[in-house]
Structures are given as structure tokens and as C-alpha cells.
Design an enzyme around this catalytic site. Structure first.
Site, short mmCIF file in Angstrom:
data_model
loop_
_atom_site.label_atom_id
_atom_site.label_comp_id
_atom_site.label_asym_id
_atom_site.label_seq_id
_atom_site.Cartn_x
_atom_site.Cartn_y
_atom_site.Cartn_z
N THR A 71 0.78 -1.13 0.10
CA THR A 71 -0.15 -0.02 0.10
C THR A 71 0.96 1.22 -0.07
O THR A 71 2.23 1.02 0.30
CB THR A 71 -0.78 -0.06 1.38
OG1 THR A 71 -0.13 -0.16 2.41
CG2 THR A 71 -1.97 -1.06 1.17
N ASN A 94 -2.87 -3.69 -3.91
CA ASN A 94 -2.51 -5.09 -3.05
C ASN A 94 -1.20 -5.49 -3.02
O ASN A 94 -0.48 -4.95 -2.25
CB ASN A 94 -3.70 -5.97 -3.32
CG ASN A 94 -3.91 -6.95 -2.18
OD1 ASN A 94 -3.71 -6.51 -1.01
ND2 ASN A 94 -4.19 -8.38 -2.70
#
Length: 574
Positions: A384, A404
Site C-alpha cells: 500500500t 494490493n
């Protein structure tokens, strides 16, 4: 308002545990360390040029939301492993006039998706299907989130705030050592997809090197369509056609109709009051807000400060609290538009006290015996990127966004220049099976068409007496939650300054797998021995999360502190 481009640059932790301030020669003298604060707008992100993009918009008179949109689109250019327009995320905002809101621009499952889509004919989970390639991607939410945030809270036109990102994509920028290394490390996987190979792997066969000019012409054209047509420039028209064509060619399930039907969702922030502070956080489908609220609530029964920071007692107690809150997270939480989530009860004092009734100060519980609680009355990537912004008027934005996994699904949209996410792995593909982060989740997070997958992202605003005192959040999969809460506790419970709070060693427990992860330099050998004697399985790991923090002290001085566990850049205006 003048720009003082002194950057607090965080180098990897094993190389340095200090902040280094950089300055352009036509501005103020460079400052070494973090000690001198700013009095005006401040920005901290994972990448220098993205930070500068936010400052450019602030210097032009924009507010925190205007700057946040500029940062997001710039990160899509300069941080391809995590910054994106092909993924999603969450925003928590507190405006100077007191307005607060949470924006959910998490990805959604396409209409063709179903709960067994990643199982083989024998009903066995096939992890690769949810992690790489066309089926791994949910419908992207970033562009919808940014345009909706700008329409509600921004003061500048979209075309203006996108100019820094468009310029970076079209003119290119010299790669840093870290950026070159990340591209080289992923080259093998990226090369499996034709468009990704074209965009991110050198055609001459050599590896990327520091200083190589990285130009992204097709991404620039995609950004220009968004600048011109707003939301429709991504979810309709040429870009939507390119996404749908990519899916059809490769066997993916996202359609033009899925794109047209996507909208970000305004939600009510999770609020938690603790020791005179008010925390504003994301509600589900982010799990971060409710888990942090539970951790703080359960900790009220203990005098954590007297135990000593990162003592065996402190790590034991907080790990047992984390164990119980993550057990609840994995069972109860999902998309609130699809599942009934007992948010009010999960945060109630009586429930949280009951969750800790089995706590033993001398022995570890096991995650086999500690499952989810019963909150119903009388009867239930690591990769992230986070950025924090506080403008001169006091408006604050905390945003965490992701693809992700690093570089998402590894598949790019041909002709559009950007990577797609692999967020479908964040669903429960099969109850009882772990996802890529080791999280074992339940029925509330199973795959359904149009559903948003559960997340650990924890963008957080901390207020005291109505004024913003901290803007923070983290990267690092489920460790986002524990990195965020420990940074907050370091600041407010142990009275550390902002740099001390950031540098302090961290630990993590997420219920399953049943172990404490200690950062490599956390605690003494005696601390680890005591924890193991109490029954904990202890693993050492490199880092627990990467936090980007803005801290405002009692005098109103503003400190921007990127995490030395990775690259990060903070700067401000005077």
C-alpha cells in the site's frame, strides 16, 4: 506563503535511523534532522515528486483535498508498485470548518464474480488465480474517489490539480536507486504480460539504473483524458474501452458496464475517544478503524504506561489484545452494503471487557481457544501507500491506497499505461484458507458481484479540542493496523516526540498465524525469552508497517515524519 522545499527524506531503516532534510539551493538552507517545524501546510508521502506535487497545488492556493488529488495521481506515475489509478483506497477528511467525512473508493468485484471463482473442480483454493492476471482485479476505484472528493471539498478544477502528474508522465523523471531496484525485481513477473513488459521492462535487455529517465506517454494520455472529462474520462470513453478490451483478450471479467456502474461511497467515520483525544477512522469495508477502536477500548483495563515501552509485559498484553481484535475482524467484518456488521456492539465497553476476561498476565492464550466474540445483545499488501496532508487553514486529509500486492496483478492495460490491482485476493476465497497476508477470514467477506473486499487500510486523523493533532496511516498489509496504533500510543501514552514515536520498534499479532512478529531490532533477548516462556511463538521480521505522520504539538508547530523503514518524503510551506 512561501515554499521552503526542505524535505525530510526517510532512508531504509537498516541504513539509517535518522531523517535528512534536503533543500533546493534557491530556497532556505537545508536543515539536518527533523527538529525544526513548519507553521503552514505540510505534506508527507512515500515519494519525493508526489510530495512536491501536493506542495505545488498548496502554493497555488489549493486546500488539503486539492493537494491530495494531485498527490494521488502523481504517485500513479512515480510509485508504480503501489501508487495507482488501477486500484482503490480510503480517505478520512476533517475540514477547517469542522466537517468530517470518510470516502470509500475500494475496488468492487465485477458482476460475473462468484464465491467459488478461485477454486478448482475439487473445491481446492488456487491462490495464483486471485493474485496474478486478469481474474485477480476488482473494478478500480481511485479515479471515482478522487473526482468525488474534489467535487465535494476541493477548490480547484481537476485539470489544474492533474498537471503535475501529467507533466511527470510525459516528460519523465530520473529513477532513484529504489525505483530502479523495484522495477528490476518485478521484471520477470511483469514480462509475463505484454503491456507490462512494454511499460516497465527495458527493451534493450539491460536493467534499469539510478538516473535513467522514465517516461510514460500512454499513461500521460490517460491522465489527460481524466483531466478533460473527469470521471467519464476513466469509466467511459477510450479508457473504459481499453480496460474492457484488455479483459476480453485475457479472460478477465471486468466489463464496460462494471466500470460505468462504479461509484465511490461516502461513509460516516469511526470515532474513538481515548485519553482526551478523538480519533477519526475508516469504517468497513476497512477493518482498521474498528480494530484500532477495539484495541484502545480493551487497553483501558490496563496501565500500559507503567509496564514500560516494549517491555515483555507490554508486548504480551498488547499482543493478547491484538489477538482478540483480529479474531473479531476476521469473523465479523466485510462490506457493510452486503453484510450485517455489529459495529456499535463491537466497540462497547462491556463487550470489550468481556473479550479480555480470559486474559492471563503470565501465560499466552492460543488462537485456537480465542475465537471471535459474541457482541449481539442477548444472543454476534504489503504494498500500500499512505500520505498525510494538513493545509494552512487546518483541513486535514489521510489517505491510504493500494494495488494490493507489489505491482498489483502484474497486468497492465494496453494503450492506457497503468497496472491493474489484485485486490480480489482480499476476499475470502475459501473460508479457513489464508490470503497472501496470512489472514484467515470468514463468510462476511466472501465474493459477491459488486461487493467491496475487506481491507486493513487505516487512514487516521487525531483531534484534541476540535483541532487536528495528528494525520497518520501506514502501508504493510494487516501490519498497517498495528503500526498505526503503536505510533499513536508512542505519541500519546509514552510522550515520545514525533521522530522517537516513528523510530520505536514495533510488533504485530493478527490472531492467525498464532505468533508475535517482532521487528528485527525490537526488544532484548531477555524480552523474547520471557515471551516464549509465557507460551508465545515469537518470530523476528524486518519491519512492521511503514507509517507517514504529521504531528502538531501543543504550540501548533507541525512536524512531518516519514518512516525510516522505507523511502518517504515530507515537506511544508512557510
Amino acid at each position: 506563503m512561501t515554499l521552503r522545499l526542505s524535505l525530510y527524506k526517510a532512508f531504509p531503516l537498516l541504513l539509517a535511523m535518522v531523517s535528512v532534510a534536503l533543500a533546493k539551493p534557491d530556497h532556505a538552507t537545508a536543515q539536518i534532522g527533523w527538529a525544526e517545524p513548519w507553521r503552514d501546510a505540510v505534506v508527507v508521502t512515500a515519494e519525493e515528486r508526489a510530495t512536491n506535487a501536493g506542495l505545488e497545488i498548496l502554493e497555488q492556493g489549493g486546500n488539503a483535498v486539492d493537494a491530495a488529488v494531485a498527490v494521488q495521481f502523481s504517485l500513479a506515475v512515480t510509485l508504480p508498485r503501489a501508487g495507482n489509478i488501477g486500484g482503490g483506497g480510503f480517505m478520512v477528511v476533517h475540514m477547517a470548518d469542522g466537517t468530517r467525512a470518510a470516502l470509500d473508493f475500494r475496488e468492487k468485484a465485477p458482476a460475473k464474480a462468484h464465491r467459488d471463482m478461485f477454486l478448482d473442480p475439487n473445491g481446492e483454493y488456487v491462490p495464483e488465480r486471485s493474485r496474478r492476471g486478469p481474474l485477480a482485479s476488482g473494478v478500480p476505484g481511485v479515479v471515482a474517489g478522487m473526482t468525488q472528493a474534489l467535487e465535494r471539498f476541493g477548490t480547484m478544477p481537476l485539470n489544474q490539480v492533474l498537471q503535475p502528474a501529467i507533466r511527470l508522465a510525459r516528460e519523465g523523471y530520473p529513477l532513484s536507486h529504489t525505483q530502479a531496484s523495484e522495477l528490476n525485481s518485478a521484471a520477470g513477473s511483469l514480462s509475463e504480460f505484454e503491456a507490462s513488459r512494454e511499460y516497465f521492462v527495458r527493451s534493450d535487455g539491460r536493467e534499469w539504473a539510478k538516473g535513467d529517465l522514465f517516461i510514460q506517454e500512454e499513461l500521460a494520455r490517460t491522465l489527460e483524458r481524466i483531466a478533460k472529462d473527469g470521471r467519464e474520462g476513466f469509466y467511459g470513453g477510450e479508457t473504459a474501452r481499453l480496460i474492457a478490451d484488455q479483459m476480453e483478450r485475457t479472460g478477465g471479467w471486468i466489463t464496460a458496464e462494471d466500470l460505468a456502474n462504479y461509484h465511490a461511497q461516502w461513509r460516516v467515520p469511526v470515532q474513538s475517544r481515548w485519553n482526551g483525544y478523538e480519533l477519526l477512522m475508516m469504517p468497513p469495508p476497512s477493518s482498521g478503524g474498528i480494530v484500532v477502536k477495539q484495541i484502545l477500548g480493551m487497553s483501558d483495563s490496563f496501565d500500559l504506561a507503567s509496564m514500560g515501552h516494549n517491555s515483555a509485559d507490554y508486548i504480551h498484553t498488547l499482543s493478547e489484545i491484538m489477538r482478540r481484535s483480529f479474531a473479531d475482524r476476521n469473523h465479523f467484518l466485510g462490506d457493510p452494503d452486503f453484510s450485517e456488521i455489529p459495529l456499535d456492539y463491537l466497540g462497547r465497553d462491556t463487550y470489550l471487557r468481556d473479550r479480555m476476561s480470559s486474559f492471563d498476565p503470565d501465560h499466552a492464550s492460543t488462537s485456537e481457544e480465542i475465537t471471535h466474540g459474541d457482541p449481539y445483545p442477548v444472543k454476534e499488501s504489503d504494498e500500500t501507500t499512505h500520505y498525510s496532508i494538513l493545509d494552512g487553514e487546518g483541513s486535514a486529509v489521510s489517505i491510504t491506497t493500494t494495488l494490493n500486492g507489489s505491482f498489483g496483478s502484474m497486468m497492465s492495460v494496453a494503450g492506457a499505461g497503468f497496472l491493474l490491482n489484485n485486490e480480489m485476493d482480499d476476499f475470502t476465497s475459501k473460508p479457513g484458507e489464508a490470503n497472501m497476508f496470512g489472514l484467515v477470514e470468514g463468510e462476511a467477506n466472501t465474493i459477491e458481484p459488486g461487493k467491496r473486499m475487506l481491507s486493513s487500510m487505516t487512514p487516521t486523523l487525531v483531534l484534541r479540542d476540535g483541532s487536528v493533532r495528528a494525520v497518520l496511516g501506514a502501508a504493510g498489509g494487516p501490519r498497517i493496523i498495528t503500526a498505526t496504533i503503536q505510533t499513536f500510543l508512542n505519541l500519546t501514552l509514552f510522550d515520545m516526540n514525533a521522530r522517537e514515536a516513528m523510530n520505536a520498534p514495533r510488533f504485530h499479532h493478527q490472531w492467525l498465524p498464532d505468533r508475535i512478529w517482532l521487528e528485527a531490532y525490537a526488544g532484548t533477548a531477555d524480552t523474547q525469552r520471557i515471551l516464549e516462556e509465557r507460551g508465545h511463538l515469537v518470530d523476528r521480521r524486518g519491519t512492521v508497517g511503514r507509517v507517514h505522520l504529521i504531528w502538531v504539538d501543543e504550540e501548533g508547530d507541525r512536524y512531518v515524519v516519514p518512516d525510516p523503514r522505507g523511502d518517504g518524503y515530507g515537506a511544508g510551506l512557510d
